[in-house]
Design a protein around this motif. Structure first.
Motif, PDB file in Angstrom:
ATOM      1  N   ASP A  37       0.813  -1.221   0.000  1.00 33.28           N
ATOM      2  CA  ASP A  37       0.000   0.000   0.000  1.00 33.28           C
ATOM      3  C   ASP A  37       0.849   1.274   0.000  1.00 33.28           C
ATOM      4  O   ASP A  37       0.312   2.374   0.048  1.00 33.28           O
ATOM      5  N   VAL A  38       2.173   1.126  -0.043  1.00 38.68           N
ATOM      6  CA  VAL A  38       3.081   2.264   0.066  1.00 38.68           C
ATOM      7  C   VAL A  38       3.565   2.690  -1.321  1.00 38.68           C
ATOM      8  O   VAL A  38       4.096   1.873  -2.074  1.00 38.68           O
ATOM      9  N   THR A  39       3.362   3.962  -1.651  1.00 40.23           N
ATOM     10  CA  THR A  39       3.903   4.505  -2.902  1.00 40.23           C
ATOM     11  C   THR A  39       5.366   4.846  -2.676  1.00 40.23           C
ATOM     12  O   THR A  39       5.704   5.639  -1.798  1.00 40.23           O
ATOM     13  N   LEU A  40       6.231   4.225  -3.482  1.00 40.77           N
ATOM     14  CA  LEU A  40       7.666   4.459  -3.366  1.00 40.77           C
ATOM     15  C   LEU A  40       8.121   5.643  -4.212  1.00 40.77           C
ATOM     16  O   LEU A  40       9.104   6.298  -3.887  1.00 40.77           O
ATOM     17  N   GLY A  41       7.404   5.905  -5.307  1.00 47.27           N
ATOM     18  CA  GLY A  41       7.782   7.017  -6.160  1.00 47.27           C
ATOM     19  C   GLY A  41       7.043   6.998  -7.479  1.00 47.27           C
ATOM     20  O   GLY A  41       6.199   6.136  -7.730  1.00 47.27           O
ATOM     21  N   LEU A  42       7.395   7.959  -8.314  1.00 40.45           N
ATOM     22  CA  LEU A  42       6.797   8.121  -9.627  1.00 40.45           C
ATOM     23  C   LEU A  42       7.920   8.056 -10.648  1.00 40.45           C
ATOM     24  O   LEU A  42       8.903   8.792 -10.546  1.00 40.45           O
ATOM     25  N   ALA A  43       7.778   7.170 -11.631  1.00 41.65           N
ATOM     26  CA  ALA A  43       8.834   6.940 -12.618  1.00 41.65           C
ATOM     27  C   ALA A  43       8.406   7.426 -13.990  1.00 41.65           C
ATOM     28  O   ALA A  43       7.262   7.258 -14.393  1.00 41.65           O
ATOM     29  N   SER A  44       9.365   8.002 -14.709  1.00 36.61           N
ATOM     30  CA  SER A  44       9.133   8.429 -16.084  1.00 36.61           C
ATOM     31  C   SER A  44       9.833   7.519 -17.084  1.00 36.61           C
ATOM     32  O   SER A  44       9.606   7.616 -18.272  1.00 36.61           O
ATOM     33  N   HIS A  45      10.737   6.671 -16.583  1.00 36.29           N
ATOM     34  CA  HIS A  45      11.414   5.676 -17.417  1.00 36.29           C
ATOM     35  C   HIS A  45      12.051   4.629 -16.510  1.00 36.29           C
ATOM     36  O   HIS A  45      12.032   4.756 -15.277  1.00 36.29           O
ATOM     37  N   LEU A  46      12.588   3.590 -17.093  1.00 37.54           N
ATOM     38  CA  LEU A  46      13.130   2.459 -16.343  1.00 37.54           C
ATOM     39  C   LEU A  46      14.201   2.881 -15.341  1.00 37.54           C
ATOM     40  O   LEU A  46      14.235   2.376 -14.221  1.00 37.54           O
ATOM     41  N   ASP A  47      15.054   3.818 -15.715  1.00 39.27           N
ATOM     42  CA  ASP A  47      16.094   4.276 -14.791  1.00 39.27           C
ATOM     43  C   ASP A  47      15.487   4.844 -13.506  1.00 39.27           C
ATOM     44  O   ASP A  47      16.062   4.700 -12.427  1.00 39.27           O
ATOM     45  N   ASP A  48      14.332   5.499 -13.625  1.00 43.27           N
ATOM     46  CA  ASP A  48      13.654   6.015 -12.426  1.00 43.27           C
ATOM     47  C   ASP A  48      13.211   4.873 -11.518  1.00 43.27           C
ATOM     48  O   ASP A  48      13.325   4.971 -10.294  1.00 43.27           O
ATOM     49  N   VAL A  49      12.683   3.801 -12.113  1.00 43.48           N
ATOM     50  CA  VAL A  49      12.250   2.649 -11.314  1.00 43.48           C
ATOM     51  C   VAL A  49      13.447   2.087 -10.540  1.00 43.48           C
ATOM     52  O   VAL A  49      13.363   1.835  -9.337  1.00 43.48           O
ATOM     53  N   ILE A  50      14.560   1.921 -11.211  1.00 44.56           N
ATOM     54  CA  ILE A  50      15.762   1.388 -10.571  1.00 44.56           C
ATOM     55  C   ILE A  50      16.206   2.300  -9.431  1.00 44.56           C
ATOM     56  O   ILE A  50      16.542   1.833  -8.337  1.00 44.56           O
TER      57      ILE A  50
END
Length: 75
Positions: free
Chosen positions: A25-38
């Motif tokens: 249930d925890v939002t870790l962040g917002l990604a705009s591309h794969l590098d953001d997810v990493i």
């Protein structure tokens, strides 16, 4: 001994192409591309696996290569 593995979800793209990254249930962040997810997972100390090929990460609305609105020229 029960070792709990995180369940990470990279949600379907929003209208702007960004994708929300959550653990439970925890939002870790917002990604705009794969590098953001990493990077988001690194900050959450969850970077000990391959993001693209892990059963721990659930990709909704497309895989790690699907970022609407992002062209190859943006890299």
């Amino acid at each position: 001994m029960n070792t709990r593995h995180p369940h990470i979800v990279v949600h379907s793209p929003a209208l702007d192409g960004s994708r929300r990254v959550t653990e439970g249930d925890v939002t870790l962040g917002l990604a705009s591309h794969l590098d953001d997810v990493i990077e988001i997972l690194r900050h959450a100390d969850l970077d000990r696996f391959e993001v693209e090929d892990s059963d721990i990460v659930e990709w909704q609305g497309g895989g790690p290569e699907d970022w609407p609105g992002l062209s190859d020229d943006d890299w």
